[in-house]
Design a protein around this motif. Structure first.
Motif, short mmCIF file in Angstrom:
data_model
loop_
_atom_site.label_atom_id
_atom_site.label_comp_id
_atom_site.label_asym_id
_atom_site.label_seq_id
_atom_site.Cartn_x
_atom_site.Cartn_y
_atom_site.Cartn_z
N GLY A 129 0.81 -1.22 0.00
CA GLY A 129 0.00 0.00 0.00
C GLY A 129 0.84 1.26 0.00
N GLY A 130 2.12 1.13 -0.36
CA GLY A 130 3.01 2.29 -0.40
C GLY A 130 4.40 1.93 0.09
N ALA A 131 5.16 2.96 0.46
CA ALA A 131 6.49 2.76 1.03
C ALA A 131 6.38 2.93 2.54
N PRO A 132 6.56 1.87 3.32
CA PRO A 132 6.38 1.96 4.77
C PRO A 132 7.46 2.78 5.45
N LYS A 133 7.20 3.18 6.69
CA LYS A 133 8.13 4.02 7.44
C LYS A 133 9.56 3.48 7.49
N PRO A 134 9.77 2.19 7.84
CA PRO A 134 11.16 1.70 7.94
C PRO A 134 11.93 1.85 6.64
N LEU A 135 11.24 1.65 5.49
CA LEU A 135 11.91 1.78 4.21
C LEU A 135 12.28 3.23 3.93
N VAL A 136 11.38 4.16 4.26
CA VAL A 136 11.66 5.58 4.05
C VAL A 136 12.83 6.01 4.91
N LYS A 137 12.85 5.57 6.17
CA LYS A 137 13.95 5.90 7.08
C LYS A 137 15.27 5.34 6.55
N ALA A 154 18.94 16.09 17.43
CA ALA A 154 17.78 16.60 16.70
C ALA A 154 17.62 15.89 15.36
N VAL A 155 18.73 15.64 14.68
CA VAL A 155 18.68 14.94 13.39
C VAL A 155 18.23 13.50 13.60
N ASP A 156 18.69 12.86 14.66
CA ASP A 156 18.25 11.49 14.97
C ASP A 156 16.74 11.45 15.19
#
Length: 394
Positions: free
Chosen positions: A213-221, A254-256
């Motif tokens: 259903g898309g690109a999940p959060k872990p993949l985007v991260k 902050a970046v983390d």
């Protein structure tokens, strides 16, 4: 992510001085007692409009500072958290704008779920971005809006303003930060380009994002971290070397937090981005096919400021600068090279002295203009500053 600003003088810092030892001990103690060094308090804001994957916020004026001038709308890129604009106190573009007295607004989308998988790019280009611009203008008393979009937020803003279906939007100027237009100039994609060109139709990538259903959060991260792989590998050494540098450590924290809060892509939108940007590279020619129409960037008739980051791996300078010759309808196009990677150029420590100051100058230049003297006037002389683009990396 600006994590490799190592001590540059050979031999310097190998034997820390008394002040460094005290500072390092203080930083370690503060982190152990309070969980971190960064001031991650968000700037106060109020929701003024909402819809399907659309939330528009107004940031409250800072202290005794009175809001003046045209409003600024920050457009969040899809799949990234809106804290990109409000990373931490001291390195927050929102904080900077608010304390300068600018009416400041934010467009974000909330959580993307499996039920949103049928939403395509037209949802953001036809509805979300244009509606947000109109709502901000109305909330600010009918004034023109200065739109700022980072990464994909800049691309969505370009397309929404260029799209004739949006009608005439109340836009005073547009700023795009790290928005790649010609993806053939992105080295990060080079190893995968033969595979992208080979796979047609329902290849493995297409089947996977349709199933999920898309690109999940872990993949985007993971994809964001991959773009800064060298910095990720050297991060422990960089942190150890800068254990006495409170500002450096706070920026790392902050970046983390930003990276850990990535959001999923809706399936249909991800498919369009994959096929039309990564494979088709449509925008490199200045047009984009969407549904039954062609959106032409030459239709943009407002001033455009574009930023390229000197060390940006996701949107290298040439890939961003490719937009300049395409904006033939704009009264002025300005291109700037600033320090930093993809996120650092927007809200890194150097951005306070470079990116933000140029934004201030640009917004001031194009603020307070009526229809007779505005950038929309057909008799105004067009001036493109692309050939003399300045570098602020020194």
């Amino acid at each position: 992510m600006e994590l490799v600003s190592m001590r540059s003088i050979p031999g310097a810092g190998l034997i820390p001085g008394p002040d460094q030892v005290v500072a390092a001990a203080s930083n370690v103690a503060h982190k152990m007692l309070y969980g971190g060094l960064a001031d991650l308090r968000p700037m106060p804001r109020t929701l003024i409009d909402e819809g399907t994957l659309r939330e528009v916020y107004h940031y409250r004026p800072s202290g005794t500072v009175q809001e003046t001038g045209d409003p600024v709308l920050l457009v969040t890129p899809l799949a990234a958290p809106s804290i990109c604009y409000d990373l931490r106190r001291g390195c927050s573009l929102v904080e900077h704008l608010v304390t300068e007295g600018r009416p400041t607004y934010l467009l974000e989308y909330g959580e993307v779920s499996f039920r949103d998988r049928a939403l395509g790019m037209e949802h953001w280009i036809d509805e979300v971005v244009p509606t947000a611009i109109r709502e901000v203008s109305q909330h600010a008393g009918g004034r023109p809006v200065h739109v700022i979009g980072w990464s994909l937020g800049g691309i969505f803003s370009l397309l929404a303003i260029a799209d004739e279906r949006s009608g005439k939007l109340p836009v005073g100027s547009l700023t795009v930060v790290g928005s790649p237009i010609d993806v053939s100039l992105v080295p990060l994609l080079a190893p995968f380009r033969p595979l992208l060109n080979f796979v047609n139709g329902k290849g493995p990538i297409t089947r996977v994002y349709q199933m999920l259903g898309g690109a999940p959060k872990p993949l985007v991260k993971w994809a964001f971290q991959l773009s800064a792989f060298q910095k990720l590998v050297t991060k422990p050494l960089a942190v150890a070397t800068h254990i006495d540098d409170r500002e450096f450590l706070a920026q790392v924290e902050a970046v983390d937090r930003f990276t850990n809060n990535m959001i999923a892509y809706p399936g249909r939108t991800f498919g369009q981005l994959y096929h039309r940007f990564a494979k088709g590279n449509q925008l490199a020619h200045g047009t984009f096919e969407l549904d039954d129409r062609t959106i032409d960037l030459a239709a943009i008739d407002v001033p455009v400021l574009a930023f390229g980051g000197s060390t940006d791996g996701i949107a290298p300078v040439p890939a961003v600068r490719a937009v300049v010759p395409l904006l033939t309808g704009s009264p002025e196009v300005r291109f700037e090279i600033v320090p930093g990677g993809h996120l650092g150029m927007l809200t890194g420590r150097a951005a306070r002295r470079t990116t933000w100051l140029v934004m201030d100058e640009w917004i001031t230049q194009w603020s307070g203009r009526d229809e007779n003297t505005s950038v929309i006037g057909t008799n105004r002389k067009r001036r493109h500053s692309s050939a003399a683009s300045r570098s602020l990396t020194k």
